[in-house]
Enzyme design. Structure first.
Site, short mmCIF file in Angstrom:
data_model
loop_
_atom_site.label_atom_id
_atom_site.label_comp_id
_atom_site.label_asym_id
_atom_site.label_seq_id
_atom_site.Cartn_x
_atom_site.Cartn_y
_atom_site.Cartn_z
N ASP A 1 0.83 -1.22 0.00
CA ASP A 1 0.00 0.00 0.00
C ASP A 1 0.86 1.27 0.00
O ASP A 1 1.96 1.27 0.55
CB ASP A 1 -0.91 -0.02 1.24
CG ASP A 1 -2.08 0.97 1.10
OD1 ASP A 1 -2.37 1.40 -0.02
OD2 ASP A 1 -2.68 1.29 2.15
N HIS B 1 2.35 3.56 -9.10
CA HIS B 1 2.14 2.13 -9.39
C HIS B 1 3.33 1.56 -10.17
O HIS B 1 3.74 0.43 -9.95
CB HIS B 1 0.84 1.92 -10.16
CG HIS B 1 -0.38 2.30 -9.36
ND1 HIS B 1 -0.54 1.91 -8.05
CD2 HIS B 1 -1.48 3.03 -9.68
CE1 HIS B 1 -1.70 2.38 -7.60
NE2 HIS B 1 -2.28 3.08 -8.55
N LEU C 1 10.46 -20.81 -4.41
CA LEU C 1 9.44 -19.94 -3.84
C LEU C 1 8.12 -20.05 -4.63
O LEU C 1 8.13 -20.04 -5.86
CB LEU C 1 9.94 -18.48 -3.91
CG LEU C 1 8.95 -17.37 -3.58
CD1 LEU C 1 8.66 -17.33 -2.08
CD2 LEU C 1 9.48 -16.01 -4.03
C1 IPE Z 1 -5.37 -2.69 -0.18
O1 IPE Z 1 -5.05 -1.37 -0.36
C2 IPE Z 1 -5.40 -3.40 -1.50
C3 IPE Z 1 -4.11 -3.61 -2.16
C4 IPE Z 1 -2.94 -3.30 -1.66
C5 IPE Z 1 -4.19 -4.22 -3.45
P1 IPE Z 1 -6.17 -0.24 -0.53
O2 IPE Z 1 -5.45 1.04 -0.70
O3 IPE Z 1 -7.13 -0.63 -1.58
O4 IPE Z 1 -6.93 -0.33 0.88
P2 IPE Z 1 -7.74 0.77 1.67
O5 IPE Z 1 -8.74 1.34 0.72
O6 IPE Z 1 -6.75 1.81 2.12
O7 IPE Z 1 -8.33 0.03 2.82
C1 IPE Z 2 -1.43 0.28 -3.40
O1 IPE Z 2 -1.26 1.65 -3.41
C2 IPE Z 2 -1.71 -0.28 -4.77
C3 IPE Z 2 -3.07 -0.76 -4.95
C4 IPE Z 2 -4.05 -0.73 -4.09
C5 IPE Z 2 -3.39 -1.32 -6.26
P1 IPE Z 2 -2.48 2.66 -3.41
O2 IPE Z 2 -2.85 2.94 -4.83
O3 IPE Z 2 -3.60 2.16 -2.57
O4 IPE Z 2 -1.82 3.95 -2.78
P2 IPE Z 2 -2.44 4.91 -1.70
O5 IPE Z 2 -2.92 4.07 -0.57
O6 IPE Z 2 -3.56 5.63 -2.37
O7 IPE Z 2 -1.31 5.80 -1.32
MG MG Z 3 -4.06 2.40 -0.61
#
Ligand code: IPE
Ligand code: IPE
Ligand code: MG
Length: 260
Positions: free
Chosen positions: A40, A57, A151
Site C-alpha cells: 500500500d 504504481h 518460492l
Molecule cells: C489494499 O489497499 C489493496 C491492495 C494493496 C491491493 P487499498 O489502498 O485498496 O486499501 P484501503 O482502501 O486503504 O483500505
Molecule cells: C497500493 O497503493 C496499490 C493498490 C491498491 C493497487 P495505493 O494505490 O492504494 O496507494 P495509496 O494508498 O492511495 O497511497
Molecule cells: Mg491504498
C-alpha cells in the site's frame, strides 16, 4: 508450558547492519514459511512528489520485483502479494486500466527471472471481470512456472477475502446438494480446502506498508493467528532490507496461539 523463543538482537541494532549481514542473521533463525504483503501507498508516494498516481504504481512494480528476489534469496517458501482488491474496481477507470496493463506487462517481463529463480507463480482471486488478455497472460505465466519448486509466489488479483469465503460456501453447498458431504462434516479443514489457498500454510507474517492499521479484506480466514507488522514506509520505497527487518521483527515475536 509453551517454549518461548528468547529475544535475539534488538531490531534497532539490526538496522545498522549491511544487507548481507542482515540476511545472514535472519537466515540463522526459523523463517516464516509464508509471508503475505499488503502493498500500500503507491498513490501517496507519487502525490508527495507531485506526480500522477500511476507513476507510483510503476515504482510499485519495481518494489515488488525487489521483494520477490529478496524472498527467494532468504529461502521463504510462500509469498503472497496483494496487487488488486475486489474493491479497487471503484477507483477512477484510468487508474484501473493502468493497473491491469502494468500487471500484464510486468508478468511478461518478469517471467525469465521467475524461471531462473525457480519461482512458481500462482494467482488467487476471481477471474471474472479481469480483461481476457490479462487473464491469458497470467495463465500463461502460471502454466510456464507450474513445475518450479522454489518460492511459490501468489498474486492476489481481483481478490477479496469475503469473495473467497462466499466462493468456499458455494462450493461446500454444492457438495452437500450432490450428496457428497454432510453439513455436520464441515469443519475448519474442509473450509480451508474450499479456499483459493487450499494446501498452502496460513501466513506466518503479514506486512502492511504505508502505516494503515487495517486488513482491507485480505486473507480474512487465513490470518487468524498471523503476526502483523505495519511499517510507515510507502510501498515504492520498500525493499529487500525492509522485508528482512520485518522478518527479524517476526522472529522476536512470541506466538502463543491462545496457549499460555
Ligand atoms: C489494499 O489497499 C489493496 C491492495 C494493496 C491491493 P487499498 O489502498 O485498496 O486499501 P484501503 O482502501 O486503504 O483500505
Ligand atoms: C497500493 O497503493 C496499490 C493498490 C491498491 C493497487 P495505493 O494505490 O492504494 O496507494 P495509496 O494508498 O492511495 O497511497
Ligand atoms: Mg491504498
Amino acid at each position: 508450558m509453551a517454549v518461548r523463543r528468547l529475544p535475539n538482537v534488538p531490531v534497532a541494532d539490526l538496522a545498522s547492519l549491511e544487507d548481507s549481514e542482515l540476511l545472514a542473521r535472519v537466515k540463522a533463525l526459523p523463517l516464516p514459511q509464508h509471508v503475505a504483503i499488503i502493498m500500500d501507498g503507491n498513490g501517496r508516494w507519487a502525490t508527495q512528489r507531485g506526480l500522477n498516481r500511476v507513476a507510483g504504481h510503476r515504482e510499485g512494480v519495481k518494489a515488488a520485483r525487489a521483494v520477490v528476489r529478496a524472498a527467494h534469496e532468504a529461502g521463504i517458501r510462500f509469498l503472497t502479494l496483494y496487487a488488486f482488491s475486489s474493491e479497487n474496481w471503484s477507483r477512477p477507470s484510468i487508474e484501473v486500466t493502468t493497473l491491469m496493463t502494468l500487471l500484464e506487462r510486468s508478468i511478461d517481463q518478469e517471467l525469465p527471472e521467475l524461471q531462473a529463480n525457480n519461482v512458481r507463480l500462482r494467482v488467487i482471486g476471481r477471474p471474472n471481470g479481469v480483461p481476457s488478455s490479462v487473464r491469458q497472460g497470467i495463465e500463461r505465466a502460471v502454466a510456464a512456472t507450474a513445475g518450479n519448486t522454489g518460492l511459490t509466489l501468489f498474486m492476489a488479483f481481483n481478490y477479496g477475502g469475503r469473495d473467497e469465503l462466499v466462493d468456499a460456501a458455494r462450493a461446500l453447498a454444492r457438495q452437500v446438494q450432490a450428496g457428497e458431504l454432510r453439513p455436520e462434516d464441515i469443519d475448519e479443514a474442509r473450509v480451508g480446502q474450499a479456499l483459493y489457498t487450499r494446501g498452502v500454510p496460513d501466513p506466518d507474517l503479514l506486512i502492511r506498508t504505508s502505516g494503515e492499521m487495517r486488513v482491507s479484506n485480505f486473507l480474512l480466514w487465513q490470518i487468524a493467528y498471523t503476526e502483523l507488522v505495519v511499517t510507515p514506509t510507502l510501498w515504492p520505497d520498500f525493499g529487500a532490507r525492509d522485508l528482512y527487518l520485518a522478518v527479524a521483527e517476526y522472529q522476536r515475536r512470541d506466538r502463543r496461539f491462545g496457549k499460555v
